[in-house]
Structure formats: structure tokens, C-alpha cells
Design an enzyme around this catalytic site. Structure first.
Site, short mmCIF file in Angstrom:
data_model
loop_
_atom_site.label_atom_id
_atom_site.label_comp_id
_atom_site.label_asym_id
_atom_site.label_seq_id
_atom_site.Cartn_x
_atom_site.Cartn_y
_atom_site.Cartn_z
NE ARG A 270 72.70 74.57 84.07
CZ ARG A 270 73.65 73.67 83.85
NH1 ARG A 270 74.56 73.46 84.77
NH2 ARG A 270 73.71 73.01 82.72
CE1 TYR B 65 71.26 68.11 83.86
CE2 TYR B 65 71.55 70.40 84.53
CZ TYR B 65 70.83 69.43 83.85
OH TYR B 65 69.69 69.78 83.18
CB CYS C 151 93.42 55.81 88.23
SG CYS C 151 93.79 55.13 89.83
CD GLU C 152 90.58 59.20 83.29
OE1 GLU C 152 90.93 59.50 82.15
OE2 GLU C 152 90.29 58.04 83.64
CE1 TYR D 183 78.61 69.15 79.45
CE2 TYR D 183 78.28 69.53 81.80
CZ TYR D 183 77.90 68.91 80.62
OH TYR D 183 76.81 68.09 80.61
N GLY E 42 66.80 75.70 80.70
CA GLY E 42 68.09 76.27 80.34
C GLY E 42 68.54 77.53 81.04
CD GLU F 18 60.89 70.47 78.70
OE1 GLU F 18 60.17 69.54 78.34
OE2 GLU F 18 61.97 70.76 78.14
N PRO F 19 62.49 73.89 83.56
CG PRO F 19 61.87 75.08 85.48
CD PRO F 19 61.32 74.53 84.19
NE ARG G 227 77.60 70.88 85.42
CZ ARG G 227 78.01 72.14 85.52
NH1 ARG G 227 78.71 72.53 86.57
NH2 ARG G 227 77.73 73.00 84.58
C1 LIG Z 1 68.30 69.36 79.97
C2 LIG Z 1 66.98 69.72 79.50
C3 LIG Z 1 66.19 70.59 80.25
C4 LIG Z 1 66.67 71.26 81.51
O1 LIG Z 1 67.69 72.15 81.27
P1 LIG Z 1 68.28 73.03 82.45
O2 LIG Z 1 69.42 73.74 81.84
O3 LIG Z 1 68.73 72.10 83.51
O4 LIG Z 1 67.21 73.95 82.90
C5 LIG Z 1 64.91 70.85 79.80
N1 LIG Z 1 64.44 70.29 78.66
C6 LIG Z 1 65.18 69.45 77.93
C7 LIG Z 1 64.60 68.85 76.72
C8 LIG Z 1 66.47 69.14 78.31
O5 LIG Z 1 67.20 68.32 77.56
#
Ligand SMILES: *Cc1c(COP(=O)(O)O)cnc(C)c1O
Length: 432
Positions: free
Chosen positions: A294, A391, A362-363, A335, A249, A291-292, A331
């Protein structure tokens, strides 16, 4: 500039030291460029910082959903990253790339029986159970296969990360995980411990995405809640969590006004907090995993488009249409995401023309970015959209039967194809 890998040479935009206009000429547009050195550099920042601050057993997982194709898994394997997977399709791709699955974690709020079996057949290391319903299915299939499946439990700490609602995932009422606040997380663990073919190793939480932590340290707060919960479970059920997965995140810069997040510092402050909390509660330090997605690949990516038409609605606004759109980058439509756009072949000119840069679908919602300032473009000019490594390719679609762009990797000034451009034949291949 937005990121060090974006530079200018004369009137030309360079990315990762390569002339972007030359890439557009060589491979055609729309085109995804990926800076391989940057991806590797980010992996190393995470690996080194996690080892240094959490200990040698700690490691990052690359969240596959941010960017998924074979070459990415080869790079992750070379960099000794773990991976996080959310579907059988991702497992298939990782397996094809020869990625060893011991350090892989299988997510998802609705794993089908087929997914569960497929993941086990491919030796996926850990399942991240998202609900109480998943436990019996995984247990049953593990028994059929004669294995004991390692698993961690996804919990929701009840944190609002102040990001877009669509990417906030750690709140109590989230679609993902099981809430601590409602008492359901405790029942989840209690139930999980009753299954013979499940080997429960710890907990997971993921507060959201594009988080900058400016509004009060959401990661620290989440870890406090997770550790207090873990302590309570240790006392009540004698269950010691070996793994604490804090999710992904970390935010990245899409525009000059976005803050800059120092990954190493953020990990250091999280580790200090976790160590202090662990000591205060008299627990053993868990193996911390992150868990990176992005923050590993976003600023390693750039998309190139060719300008097609210009529409000046006198007294209202201007539209510049490019040869891609929501099919390669949904995106803004999803968002309202912000982006930085540049005119790659006219970098020396003044940006005095305000326009909405829109796609060819077409949107009406097919907008890459509204209210952009560029030199007034003409047909054939190259528009570059920065920070599209995460993404974008992974969310691409064939809406309007538009083929997906190619992905070209840039490494040490050289370019090579990682994903070839989709053809019309590819698109119609499954039509019977
Ligand atoms: C999407 C997600 C991530 C990665 O998030 P980033 O914002 O891309 O770093 C990690 N863990 C889980 C469970 C996710 O759903």
C-alpha cells in the site's frame, strides 16, 4: 492537498502534473491513473532507508497483491526491489515482465501442489511457509525437482495492530501463520528442520495493513517477540535465523484527517530497536526484509469517473451515480474505507452539495463514499477519487459483466497505457 502530486490549475484538477480532465477525454472513464515517478520515489525511500539503517543486505519487497500488472514488475525490476507473490497468477505476470525471481518470496495460506511446482519451475527464491502441512508438500515437490527450496516460516506474534479487523493478520487467532504463544511455532520450526529438501532461512510476520503505529509501536513489539523466539530456537535447536521478514502494512493518507507516516523515520526506529534487542540477546543481526504494498502505490493512484445521474430524495439524501463502482473499487463495501473525492473539472467551485457517490452495480452496498461534499454535479462532470493505487485495480471484478478500466501511467508529464480497457469480448472470451 492530500498528497504533493495532487494540484489545481484554474478549475482543473492535475495529477502528477497532468490535466486529469484531458486524461478522461483521451482514454475514457472509469480510468485508473498511476504516478510512475511517485512509485519510484517510494521504492527508493524504502531501499535507501533499509540499507542505511539495517545494512547493505537488507531490502524491501513490493507486495504484488496491492497492484499487479506487467509494467509494475518492470518498474520494480528497474528499481531493484524484491517482490512478494501470493499466487501462480502473480508469478506468471512477474515472469512475463522478465522479473528475476531470486529476490521473490512466495506467500499464501493454501499453496496447491500445482502452485508449488509452478513457483519452483519459475525459480522463486523463497517460500514463506504458512503452516506445518505445507512443509511436506514443498519437500516432496522439491525432491521431485531435485532442488533444495529456501524457505522462511510465517509466525503470528500475537499483536493487535488496531486496524480494520479484515486486514489485521498478526493476532494469535489469525488465518495466517503459526502462533508463537500456543507453542505451535516451535513445533513448526522443529518439524521444518527435519526435511532434507527444505533450506530454512528464518522467520516472517505481518501484523496487518494500514497501520500507523500510533497505539504503541506494534512493529517494535512484534520484532521483540520474533527475536526472543528466534533466540530460544537458537538455544534449543541450534538454528540461527538469517532472515527476519517484518511484513508490510505502513498506513497511507486517504483523507486530510489521516496522520502522515514518515517511512524513513519508522524504519530508523525499528532498526534501533532490533539492533538493541539483538545486542541484548547476544545474537547476530539478521538480514531484515520488509514487504510494503500500500505505502508504495496507494497515493500514486487516482480513479476518474464520469457522473451519470443525480437523485435527490427530498428530506433524505442525495445520490450521485458514477460509471464505475465496486467493480473497480470494492474497498468501501469491504472495509468501510474512507476516500477523498474531488470534482476534477470544477475545482474552483464551492463544495456545498452533500451526496453519497455510488456505483452502477445492482447492489445497495455499491458505494464509493457516503456523505461527500462536492459542487452540485451534472451529467458528464468528472469525479476523481484519490489514493486508489493500492487494492483497487488488483481487487477489480467483472460483477454485472462490467469491463475493468484501463490503467494509464503518468511519468514526467507524459501519459502511456499500461493496461488497456477490458472489452465485452474479453469478458465473454472464456464462455464455451
Ligand atoms: C498484504 C501483505 C503485505 C502488504 O501489506 P501493505 O499493507 O499493502 O503494505 C505484506 N506482506 C503480507 C504477508 C501481506 O499479506
Amino acid at each position: 492537498m492530500l498528497c504533493e502530486n495532487i494540484t489545481v490549475n484554474g478549475n482543473r484538477l492535475y495529477f502528477a502534473g497532468v490535466d486529469t480532465v484531458k486524461m478522461a477525454e483521451k482514454y475514457g472513464t472509469p480510468l485508473f491513473l498511476m504516478d510512475e515517478n511517485r512509485i519510484r520515489e517510494k521504492c527508493r525511500i524504502y531501499i535507501d532507508a533499509m540499507k542505511k539503517h539495517f545494512g547493505k543486505d537488507s531490502f524491501p519487497l513490493f507486495a504484488s497483491k496491492a497492484l499487479c500488472f506487467k509494467r509494475i514488475y518492470e518498474i520494480m525490476k528497474e528499481e531493484k526491489m524484491g517482490i512478494d507473490l501470493v499466487s501462480s497468477g502473480e508469478i506468471y505476470t512477474a515472469a512475463k515482465a522478465g522479473f528475476g525471481m531470486e529476490k521473490s518470496f512466495f506467500h499464501g495460506n493454501n499453496k496447491t501442489d500445482a502452485d508449488i511446482a509452478y513457483a519452483m519451475e519459475n525459480g522463486v527464491g523463497y517460500f514463506v511457509a504458512d503452516s506445518i502441512y505445507e512443509l511436506s508438500a514443498v519437500d516432496r515437490i522439491a525432491e521431485e525437482k531435485g532442488i533444495r527450496q529456501k524457505m522462511i516460516l510465517r509466525l503470528t506474534p500475537g499483536i493487535d495492530p488496531h486496524t480494520y479487523a479484515a486486514v489485521a493478520t498478526g493476532k494469535v487467532d489469525s488465518k495466517f501463520g503459526v502462533a508463537i504463544e500456543t507453542g505451535q511455532a516451535e513445533l513448526f520450526l522443529k518439524e521444518a528442520l527435519t526435511f532434507e529438501n527444505l533450506d530454512i532461512r528464518g522467520y516472517h510476520c505481518h501484523v496487518g495493513s494500514q497501520v500507523f503505529d500510533e497505539d504503541g509501536d506494534v512493529y517494535l513489539e512484534a520484532s521483540t517477540i520474533m527475536l526472543h523466539f528466534a533466540k530460544k530456537m537458537e538455544e534449543t535447536y541450534g538454528f540461527k535465523a538469517e532472515i527476519l521478514n517484518m511484513g508490510g502494512g505502513f498506513g497511507v493518507r486517504y483523507t486530510e484527517s489521516d496522520p502522515y507516516l514518515d517511512i524513513e523515520k519508522a524504519i530508523e526506529s525499528l532498526s534501533k530497536h532490533i539492533k538493541a534487542t539483538v545486542a541484548e540477546l547476544g545474537m547476530t543481526m539478521p538480514k531484515v526484509i520488509m514487504e510494503p504494498g500500500r505505502s508504495i502505490v496507494a497515493d500514486a493512484g487516482m480513479t476518474l469517473y464520469s457522473v451519470g445521474t443525480l437523485k435527490e430524495i427530498t428530506g433524505y439524501k442525495n445520490y450521485v451515480s458514477i460509471d464505475g463502482g465496486m467493480t473497480d473499487n470494492p474497498r468501501f463495501a469491504l472495509y468501510g474505507s474512507k476516500y477523498t473525492l474531488l470534482l476534477a473539472n470544477r475545482m474552483d467551485e464551492e463544495c456545498d452539495f452533500e451526496c453519497d457517490v455510488v456505483g452502477r452495480c445492482c447492489e445497495s452496498g455499491d458505494i464509493i463514499q457516503p456523505e461527500v461534499k462536492l459542487p452540485k454535479p451534472v451529467r458528464g462532470d468528472i469525479v476523481a477519487v484519490c489514493t486508489t493505487g493500492a487494492y483497487n485495480f488488483s481487487m477489480a471484478s467483472n460483477y454485472n459483466r462490467i469491463p475493468r478500466p484501463a490503467v494509464v501511467m503518468l511519468a514526467d508529464g507524459e501519459d502511456y497505457l499500461a493496461v488497456r480497457r477490458e472489452t465485452f469480448a474479453d469478458i465473454a472470451e472464456r464462455d464455451v
